[in-house]
Design an enzyme around this catalytic site. Structure first.
Site, PDB file in Angstrom:
ATOM      1  N   GLU A  14       6.543   4.725   7.366  1.00 12.44           N
ATOM      2  CA  GLU A  14       6.173   6.010   6.789  1.00 12.44           C
ATOM      3  C   GLU A  14       7.000   7.092   7.209  1.00 12.44           C
ATOM      4  O   GLU A  14       6.939   7.540   8.547  1.00 12.44           O
ATOM      5  CB  GLU A  14       4.588   6.373   7.050  1.00 12.44           C
ATOM      6  CG  GLU A  14       3.864   5.217   6.200  1.00 12.44           C
ATOM      7  CD  GLU A  14       2.525   5.476   6.407  1.00 12.44           C
ATOM      8  OE1 GLU A  14       1.647   4.833   5.780  1.00 12.44           O
ATOM      9  OE2 GLU A  14       2.044   6.010   7.418  1.00 12.44           O
ATOM     10  N   ASN A  48      -0.281  10.469   5.868  1.00 14.86           N
ATOM     11  CA  ASN A  48      -1.631   9.950   6.536  1.00 14.86           C
ATOM     12  C   ASN A  48      -2.569  11.194   6.419  1.00 14.86           C
ATOM     13  O   ASN A  48      -3.713  10.955   6.518  1.00 14.86           O
ATOM     14  CB  ASN A  48      -1.345   9.782   7.711  1.00 14.86           C
ATOM     15  CG  ASN A  48      -0.334   8.485   7.844  1.00 14.86           C
ATOM     16  OD1 ASN A  48      -1.214   7.167   7.702  1.00 14.86           O
ATOM     17  ND2 ASN A  48       0.876   8.453   8.276  1.00 14.86           N
ATOM     18  N   LYS A  76       4.127  -6.647   4.236  1.00 14.01           N
ATOM     19  CA  LYS A  76       4.037  -5.556   3.735  1.00 14.01           C
ATOM     20  C   LYS A  76       3.506  -4.578   5.173  1.00 14.01           C
ATOM     21  O   LYS A  76       3.114  -5.149   6.005  1.00 14.01           O
ATOM     22  CB  LYS A  76       2.844  -5.420   2.671  1.00 14.01           C
ATOM     23  CG  LYS A  76       1.339  -5.677   3.161  1.00 14.01           C
ATOM     24  CD  LYS A  76       0.653  -4.819   4.005  1.00 14.01           C
ATOM     25  CE  LYS A  76       0.383  -3.335   3.385  1.00 14.01           C
ATOM     26  NZ  LYS A  76      -0.238  -2.415   4.502  1.00 14.01           N
ATOM     27  N   THR A 103       0.696  -1.237  -0.037  1.00 13.23           N
ATOM     28  CA  THR A 103      -0.015   0.086   0.104  1.00 13.23           C
ATOM     29  C   THR A 103       0.852   1.258   0.041  1.00 13.23           C
ATOM     30  O   THR A 103       1.430   1.562  -0.868  1.00 13.23           O
ATOM     31  CB  THR A 103      -1.139   0.165   1.056  1.00 13.23           C
ATOM     32  OG1 THR A 103      -0.187  -0.270   2.389  1.00 13.23           O
ATOM     33  CG2 THR A 103      -1.894  -1.292   1.086  1.00 13.23           C
ATOM     34  N   THR A 136      -6.838  10.141  -0.353  1.00  9.01           N
ATOM     35  CA  THR A 136      -6.897  10.755  -1.624  1.00  9.01           C
ATOM     36  C   THR A 136      -6.164  10.340  -2.810  1.00  9.01           C
ATOM     37  O   THR A 136      -5.209   9.571  -2.706  1.00  9.01           O
ATOM     38  CB  THR A 136      -6.797  12.410  -1.443  1.00  9.01           C
ATOM     39  OG1 THR A 136      -5.318  12.383  -1.042  1.00  9.01           O
ATOM     40  CG2 THR A 136      -7.477  12.980  -0.371  1.00  9.01           C
ATOM     41  N   THR A 190      -0.758  -2.803  10.631  1.00  3.92           N
ATOM     42  CA  THR A 190      -1.437  -2.976   9.342  1.00  3.92           C
ATOM     43  C   THR A 190      -0.404  -3.745   8.690  1.00  3.92           C
ATOM     44  O   THR A 190       0.644  -3.276   7.995  1.00  3.92           O
ATOM     45  CB  THR A 190      -1.874  -1.834   8.460  1.00  3.92           C
ATOM     46  OG1 THR A 190      -2.804  -1.282   8.910  1.00  3.92           O
ATOM     47  CG2 THR A 190      -2.135  -2.252   7.281  1.00  3.92           C
TER      48      THR A 190
END
Length: 468
Positions: A324, A463, A227, A198, A468, A238
């Site tokens: 991230e 985040n 992942k 993702t 979007t 996640t």
């Protein structure tokens, strides 16, 4: 009470457009499988070859689960020529996604036997989607089963945005395409690894060989992909993982060996302290390399457990390296503790502290934040009886930065007393991509290790724009 500098207040008063412009230099992550624009610093983690377990085939196929995705694989399929023993560890989040509920029930029904594949989509989590979501998970499994001529043999995983239904017709219509694309080459495995991504910036894939004491002449293989880059925190986050081996592990031994490995790997990492609705790590063993069946209480069991734990740790660490907005890979080691449970809780608290993580990003040797997190990690909740926390004795506590280049540790706190910190040396250590924070409690002989990363501006950007 928190105070703000005039500079900070002026920034808060800036129009939204100005704030956006101030972060415009930060490269954004596409919410889909990584493309050819993998960061140069991350390419070293992508294998160029591998040795993969006998009897397994995999694929990654472009479906367009998210309408905006037209170029990247987002449906992964793994199959075995023969039925496998299988086990999985799932999220503890109460809002468990439909594929988690489906797959847990399947493994219970089958007694961890007779599993022949895994189907995974990225782009939609199929979480908090009610009865229809469960039906969609079942349809994914049935579509893969049909291709294999089987029934009740497919584990299902999903990852992506919560609260949206899958474009299920689009997915099941492409499962035959995924099946026809199956293969066992390195490129096939790498494509599958890309298909489950993702916000990941690179696919995470590892393969290894090993032997077992009872069959020293047999070479076994293990391969896995995972992942995750955000919403990462036990139990689990996640985080999706699929591990396959051609070793003959019994269905009765598989759950315990997987739990042991996951507790010391995937459940010992954190990016942001959030635990997802979808986490699943599955292990499939088809026994096609031959040899004696591995059961609990044997040297083979102990040996495989060690292999799997080390393998899982390597996979889990790749997730942290792709956190991230991360610029650093940080090992938090808590030693000399009265109990392993206390050491794990302290390490976890330090690892997810926003103040610690932002200081590391800013290359600020602010050891007070580490000590603060240590101090509150074991205190009681307001409604609970007061716990005097005997595991932590301030005058016994030591904190150091440990460089990964083999040079001497930099002591920050010794027996509860602050050291005169060499700021120049601290800056050198904090400039490195990898570093270790070492906390010695001086109250016992137990220890625990966590892996985490820093927080940068990019974490907020990713985040803030996630849907979007």
């Amino acid at each position: 009470m928190v105070g703000f500098s005039r500079c900070a207040l002026s920034q808060l008063r800036q129009p939204k457009a100005q704030l956006v412009r101030s972060f415009s230099h930060i490269p954004s992550r596409a919410y889909s499988a990584p493309s050819s624009s993998i960061p140069a610093a991350k390419k070293k983690y992508i294998p160029t070859s591998g040795t993969y377990p006998l009897g397994f085939q995999v694929s990654g196929t472009i479906v367009g689960v998210k309408p905006s995705n037209t170029t990247k694989p987002d449906l992964a399929l793994l199959t075995s020529e023969v039925p496998c023993a299988a086990a999985a560890v799932f999220t503890k989040n109460k809002f468990q996604a439909a594929p988690v509920t489906f797959s847990r029930a399947l493994l219970q029904k089958k007694g961890n036997k007779g599993i022949q594949g895994v189907v995974i989509n990225s782009g939609c989590a199929n979480a908090v989607t009610g009865k229809g979501g469960l039906e969609d998970a079942a349809k994914m499994a049935q579509a893969a089963d049909k291709c294999l001529g089987q029934s009740d043999s497919i584990i299902v995983m999903s990852t992506g945005v919560i609260g949206q239904r899958l474009p299920i017709d689009k997915i099941i219509n492409n499962v035959p395409k995924a099946h026809s694309a199956l293969g066992g080459s390195h490129e096939h495995w790498l494509t599958m690894a890309k298909a489950i991504c993702t916000t990941d910036t690179f696919p995470k894939l590892i393969s290894r060989t090993f032997t077992l004491p009872s069959s020293p002449g047999v070479e076994y293989r293990i391969a896995g992909t995972t992942k995750g880059a955000g919403m990462i925190h036990p139990n689990m986050a996640t985080l999706l993982g699929v591990i396959a081996t051609d070793a003959p592990i019994s269905s009765s031994a598989l759950p315990s060996v997987l739990k042991h490995a996951v507790d010391r790997s995937f459940n010992s990492i954190t990016i942001d302290g959030d635990t997802s609705t979808n986490d699943t790590v599955a292990l499939l063993a088809n026994g096609m390399a031959g040899g004696k069946e591995v059961v609990e209480g044997t040297p083979d069991y102990e040996a495989f457990r060690e292999v799997l734990t080390k393998f899982s740790t390597e996979l889990a660490q790749l997730i942290v390296r792709d956190g991230e907005g991360a610029t650093k890979f940080v090992t938090i080691k808590v030693v000399d503790s009265a109990s392993e449970e206390a050491a794990r809780k302290i390490a976890s608290t330090i690892a997810r502290s926003p103040l610690v993580k932002t200081a590391l990003y800013g290359k600020d040797a602010n050891w007070g934040r580490i000590l603060c997190a240590t101090g509150y990690s074991l205190i009681s909740e307001p409604s609970e009886p007061i716990n005097d926390v005997p595991e932590i004795v301030p005058e016994n506590t030591n904190v150091s930065f440990v460089p990964t280049d083999g040079t001497a540790e930099l002591k920050l706190l010794v027996n509860g007393e602050p050291e005169q910190v060499d700021e120049a040396r601290a800056a050198e250590i904090l400039e490195l991509e990898d570093l270790e924070i070492l906390v010695r409690l001086g109250t016992g002989d137990k220890q625990a290790t966590y892996w985490t990363c820093d927080y940068s501006h990019e974490y907020i950007t990713i985040n803030g724009d996630y849907r979007t």
